[in-house]
Design a protein around this motif. Structure first.
Motif, PDB file in Angstrom:
ATOM      1  N   GLY A   5      23.059  31.414  98.405  1.00 57.58           N
ATOM      2  CA  GLY A   5      23.500  29.450  98.063  1.00 57.58           C
ATOM      3  C   GLY A   5      24.101  29.775  97.259  1.00 57.58           C
ATOM      4  N   ILE A   6      23.823  30.597  95.626  1.00 54.32           N
ATOM      5  CA  ILE A   6      24.827  30.392  94.250  1.00 54.32           C
ATOM      6  C   ILE A   6      26.504  30.472  94.758  1.00 54.32           C
ATOM      7  N   THR A  66      19.672  25.386  98.465  1.00 51.00           N
ATOM      8  CA  THR A  66      19.824  26.381  97.063  1.00 51.00           C
ATOM      9  C   THR A  66      18.233  26.348  96.260  1.00 51.00           C
ATOM     10  N   TYR A  70      18.876  35.326 100.231  1.00 56.63           N
ATOM     11  CA  TYR A  70      18.711  33.361 100.282  1.00 56.63           C
ATOM     12  C   TYR A  70      19.721  32.966  99.091  1.00 56.63           C
ATOM     13  N   ILE A  71      18.757  32.847  98.446  1.00 57.39           N
ATOM     14  CA  ILE A  71      19.213  31.473  97.298  1.00 57.39           C
ATOM     15  C   ILE A  71      20.589  32.301  96.326  1.00 57.39           C
ATOM     16  N   LEU A  87      21.440  26.047 103.122  1.00 53.25           N
ATOM     17  CA  LEU A  87      21.283  26.741 103.468  1.00 53.25           C
ATOM     18  C   LEU A  87      22.835  27.290 104.818  1.00 53.25           C
ATOM     19  N   SER A 100      14.843  24.295 103.512  1.00 61.60           N
ATOM     20  CA  SER A 100      16.448  25.055 103.032  1.00 61.60           C
ATOM     21  C   SER A 100      16.849  25.817 103.696  1.00 61.60           C
ATOM     22  N   HIS A 147      15.339  26.336  98.366  1.00 60.29           N
ATOM     23  CA  HIS A 147      14.997  26.768  98.401  1.00 60.29           C
ATOM     24  C   HIS A 147      13.702  28.243  97.714  1.00 60.29           C
ATOM     25  N   MET A 200      22.039  30.647  88.026  1.00 56.54           N
ATOM     26  CA  MET A 200      22.869  29.555  88.213  1.00 56.54           C
ATOM     27  C   MET A 200      23.749  28.811  87.014  1.00 56.54           C
TER      28      MET A 200
END
Length: 642
Positions: free
Chosen positions: A312-313, A330, A308-309, A399, A395, A333, A256
């Motif tokens: 999101g990023i 993100t 999933y994360i 997303l 979350s 979650h 991130m």
């Protein structure tokens, strides 16, 4: 307390506590256990007390002349979320560990490395200089290794070998990226890198690849995930909980800040992360369907959730000025995964404490008459599958909205495929969690009703986590306010106008849940569940599938090892021959009759001969030293590989 003193307390208190804990453990274990609970609780309360101050201003600390460039620490709203979650989870897991670790040997060793991992993890989250972050990151990798191999069984050592090899390899690649980054920008301060990186041209893509590789290993991203499904089942349950709940987030944190601080809104880098996210999400969920070991299922589940994360990023980067909803989803979650996955790993540990088994074939029906335990597990299940009213619902919908926004802006078959993967992967989550729930709480004979049950101190952390899942699910605005402050670090301002419990969102959630129920009924029940003579057995067909580790990494490493061995052998033999040649020539020169007019007694000639002989001896010694060092390296490599 000033911001500088607060940061100094955060970085020093856990380290000092670890030393005291170790010394107390040598005197009496009960003293150590009480002290660990007390120290982690104090740390959690202290960090919680900083909430309002962090939301109003950033905290900074500079200690010069440490690590070469100085120790730069920073705590803002974004970092605070990671730090607060870390202190909460470590406190709860320490409480849980008291009961869980009773039957284990070498408990003092376990707690020392458990607390050192705590200290280094906090160091990662508050480091403002990438060199500081890298240092804490590597310390964390080394201190978590003994947690994985703590049981010292063959499987534990194999998992530990894979973990440490991947961790060291990832660390070296990350360090190479930092070397290049510093060479081109002359800084490693996160606050200065955005402008500095924008001036270095396309070399930034090589630098980004190296840095993201290093962080991607710890985040469990495909194809760097091979350590994850081996390390989680091998480690004791409390260690598995922090590996999945917190340590995976150090890799996510690194990704991130790399994409958000150094390469903000770079479409190419973000697109790669997006693809990796979808791949990780799908493969992790698919492999989780087949597993029979509870912790191995949860490990692949964590891999899928990291997907999933990562999605999101990636969406944050490609959405540009519209990235707010992707950022909120993100970070939300990340918070959710920490809570429900730690709860589920602690639940798996509760099963292991009673039966010392985790294969669902041998524990069928364990939780049939254990209602409190059943409800706690069910809450974790509802959280992870995104059931309305539970934290994962919020979350996952955020997303999904971000993905829909990207599809609306860019269109195209690839993002459409990504949306299908998102929905299918969510269905996988429901299917494999339903498989665990049915096997543990509904199937099998009622033969475990008289089994020794878990203690109240084991239940307390699980109850707290379950209540958090419910609270965050029902009160999403509580978390949204914190994320709103954290978003400022990424150039995002303002709220997101979303009705979380709209009919559309609830419908979307039930579509993926319904798909998961169908996968469970039509695939798991019909193809992975075998009933013979009223005996239920689950099978795992992936054991014969293609393995990245066995079919790619190990052969590749062995090939590289052989090539390097051959090259080094040629170099070594050539060097030895060169040294012997020089040595022989020195001796010949030393034996030449040299007459000196003033050297009547021959002392000068004798001195020269000694110097020539000594030079030859030193050169030979250097050669043998290089040879011995090379042998040591080969032994280490062979040990790690085999």
């Amino acid at each position: 307390m000033t911001g500088e003193n607060s940061l100094l307390f955060i970085i020093l208190f856990p380290l000092i506590s670890t030393i005291i804990s170790y010394l107390l453990g040598r005197i009496r274990e009960s003293y150590r256990d009480v002290f660990n609970i007390f120290s982690t609780f104090i740390m959690f309360i202290f960090v919680s007390s900083l909430y309002l101050k962090v939301l109003s201003e950033d905290m900074r600390l500079l200690v010069p002349n440490i690590m070469g460039t100085g120790l730069y620490l920073k705590l803002n709203a974004f970092r605070y979320i990671f730090v607060w979650l870390t202190t909460l989870i470590w406190f709860l897991v320490i409480v849980y560990s008291i009961s869980y670790m009773k039957s284990y040997k070498d408990k003092n060793r376990y707690y020392v490395f458990f607390m050192l991992t705590y200290w280094s993890t906090l160091g990662v989250f508050i480091s403002e200089d990438l060199l500081n972050l890298f240092t804490f990151f590597e310390i964390m990798s080394l201190t978590s290794y003994p947690l994985i191999i703590h049981e010292e069984e063959k499987s534990s050592h194999e998992a530990g070998d894979t973990y440490i090899i991947m961790a060291v390899a990832g660390g070296l690649v990350l360090l190479m990226g930092l070397f290049l980054l510093y060479d081109f920008t002359q800084t490693l301060l996160l606050g200065e890198l955005k402008i500095a990186v924008s001036k270095i041209g396309d070399i930034k893509y090589l630098i980004a690849s190296l840095i993201l590789f290093g962080f991607g290993v710890k985040a469990g991203a495909v194809p760097l995930h091979i350590w994850l499904p081996k390390a989680h089942p091998a480690a004791p349950a409390p260690a598995s909980a922090i590996l999945s709940g917190i340590l995976l987030k150090t890799g996510i944190f690194g990704i991130m800040i790399t994409t958000g601080y150094m390469f903000p809104d770079d479409f190419n880098i973000s697109s790669v992360i997006l693809v990796l996210g979808f791949t990780t999400m799908f493969i992790g969920g698919l492999l989780a369907l087949f597993q029979r070991n509870i912790k191995r299922t949860l490990a692949y589940s964590s891999m899928s959730q990291m997907g999933y994360i990562l999605v999101g990023i990636g969406l944050m980067g490609i959405l540009g000025e519209h990235k707010a909803i992707a950022f909120y989803g993100t970070l939300y979650h990340i918070i959710n995964h920490v809570i429900y996955k730690v709860l589920l790993f602690l639940a798996a540990g509760a099963v292991y404490m009673c039966l010392h088994r985790l294969d669902i074939n041998s524990i069928l029906g364990f939780g049939k008459n254990k209602n409190i335990f059943k409800y706690l597990f069910l809450i974790g299940l509802c959280g992870i599958i995104g059931m309305p009213g539970f934290n994962g619902f919020i979350s996952k919908n955020l997303l999904h909205h971000a993905l829909a926004e990207a599809l609306h802006i860019y269109g195209g078959i690839w993002l459409t495929l990504g949306e299908y993967i998102f929905v299918i992967s969510s269905g996988f989550t429901t299917a494999y969690m339903l498989k665990l729930f049915v096997a543990i709480f509904m199937e099998g004979e009622d033969k475990y009703s008289k089994e020794k049950y878990i203690s109240k101190t084991t239940f307390i952390p699980m109850v707290i986590l379950a209540l958090l899942i419910l609270f965050i699910g029902v009160n999403p605005q509580f978390v949204i306010k914190v994320i709103e402050k954290a978003s400022i670090s990424f150039g995002i301002y303002g709220e997101i106008p979303i009705d979380f419990y709209s009919i559309e969102n609830i419908k979307s959630s039930f579509v993926s849940i319904g798909l998961g129920v169908l996968v469970y009924i039509l695939f798991i029940r019909k193809h992975l569940r075998v009933v013979s003579d009223k005996k239920i057995t689950y099978i795992n067909t992936t054991l014969s599938w293609f393995s990245i580790e066995k079919n790619i990494y190990i052969p590749l490493f062995k090939f590289i090892f052989r090539i390097l061995s051959f090259v080094l052998k040629v170099f070594d033999e050539g060097l030895i021959k060169l040294i012997y040649l020089i040595n022989d020539n020195m001796k010949k020169i030393g034996n030449v009759e040299i007459k000196f007019e003033n050297d009547v007694d021959g002392k000068l000639k004798e001195l020269l001969n000694k110097k020539f002989s000594l030079t030859g001896y030193k050169l030979s010694s250097i050669t043998y030293s290089i040879y011995i060092f090379g042998v040591m390296l080969l032994v280490i490599l062979i040990t790690l590989m085999y």
